[in-house]
Design a protein around this motif. Structure first.
Motif, short mmCIF file in Angstrom:
data_model
loop_
_atom_site.label_atom_id
_atom_site.label_comp_id
_atom_site.label_asym_id
_atom_site.label_seq_id
_atom_site.Cartn_x
_atom_site.Cartn_y
_atom_site.Cartn_z
N GLN A 140 0.83 -1.21 0.00
CA GLN A 140 0.00 0.00 0.00
C GLN A 140 0.86 1.26 0.00
O GLN A 140 0.51 2.26 -0.63
N GLN A 141 1.98 1.22 0.72
CA GLN A 141 2.88 2.38 0.71
C GLN A 141 3.47 2.59 -0.67
O GLN A 141 3.58 3.73 -1.16
N MET A 142 3.88 1.52 -1.31
CA MET A 142 4.37 1.63 -2.68
C MET A 142 3.31 2.23 -3.60
O MET A 142 3.60 3.09 -4.43
N LEU A 143 2.07 1.78 -3.43
CA LEU A 143 0.98 2.28 -4.25
C LEU A 143 0.74 3.77 -4.01
O LEU A 143 0.50 4.53 -4.96
N ALA A 144 0.81 4.20 -2.75
CA ALA A 144 0.60 5.63 -2.45
C ALA A 144 1.66 6.49 -3.12
O ALA A 144 1.36 7.56 -3.67
N ILE A 145 2.90 6.03 -3.10
CA ILE A 145 3.98 6.78 -3.74
C ILE A 145 3.81 6.75 -5.26
O ILE A 145 3.94 7.78 -5.94
N ALA A 146 3.49 5.56 -5.80
CA ALA A 146 3.30 5.44 -7.24
C ALA A 146 2.15 6.31 -7.73
O ALA A 146 2.24 6.95 -8.78
#
Length: 235
Positions: A140-146
């Motif tokens: 989810q953190q990766m998705l927020a940054i992406a």
């Protein structure tokens, strides 16, 4: 590139930012460190237009943008990955990314951005049709940054990207921050993990109860005895 000059921000009667002066130059990673309640998230909220400063001015590429609405700030080139990730839980990874590009019109460039973020985050590409609420905290953190990168920002604001992650994932996130910067994106990083933030950043500001109390080269602050005692623990 991005400047805050004597910015004062309030929550009702609470004086949250007390005359902040901040400068982020093109191509840098700048970190803002401080304890809980110091005003770090308030600073990002003020930059992105979610909060309006009572006094002071904000400049971006030499143009004042104090009081501009958040959507317009995104169009101008500043994007936020918020604290707590805040993904759209019922939507797929791909649809979350699509919403990140909502201010953009050029379909070819948007497709190029998909390619870019999927190259940076291959785990997201493998799961692009998966509903976001089923992802792990790190995913989810990766998705927020992406998602923030889908706006094609010149300046990326990251609010506590390592919060709640395992040590291995923290290392991965900080490597990604460096990779994103190496692709040409300027970064303002808010982090409670001051040690990691100072290691990855070029410059740093230390915020305490709404005031900047120290600033300078990140590596020098990493070795400053006062910073060590207050924020880093035993190195």
């Amino acid at each position: 590139m991005l400047k805050l000059k004597n910015v004062h921000t309030y929550y009702d009667n609470i004086h949250a930012l007390k005359g902040i002066d901040l400068v982020i130059n093109r191509g840098e990673i700048v970190t803002l460190i401080g304890s809980n309640g110091a005003g770090k998230t308030t600073t990002l909220g003020t930059i992105t237009g979610l909060l309006k400063p009572k006094t002071g001015k904000i400049f971006y590429n030499d143009k004042e943008m104090t009081g501009i609405i958040p959507g317009e700030i995104v169009k101008r080139g500043i994007s936020l990955s918020p604290e707590g990730r805040e993904v759209f839980p019922q939507l797929s990874i791909h649809d979350n990314l699509r919403l990140g590009a909502y201010t953009r019109k050029n379909k070819k460039e948007i497709e190029e951005s998909y390619d870019m973020v999927y190259e940076l985050f291959p785990r997201l590409k493998e799961r692009k049709n998966q509903v976001s609420k089923t992802l792990s905290g790190g995913e989810q953190q990766m998705l927020a940054i992406a998602r923030a990168l889908m706006a094609k920002p010149e300046v990326l604001l990251l609010d506590e990207p390592s919060l709640g992650l395992s040590p291995n994932l923290v290392q991965m996130i900080f490597k990604l921050i460096k990779d994103i910067n190496n692709l040409g994106t300027t970064i303002l990083l808010v982090e409670q993990n001051a040690k990691m933030a100072l290691r990855v950043a070029d410059r740093a500001y230390v915020l305490e109860t709404g005031k900047i109390i120290m600033e300078g080269d990140a590596k020098k602050l990493l070795n400053d005895e006062n910073v060590k005692k207050a924020y880093l623990g035993n190195l």
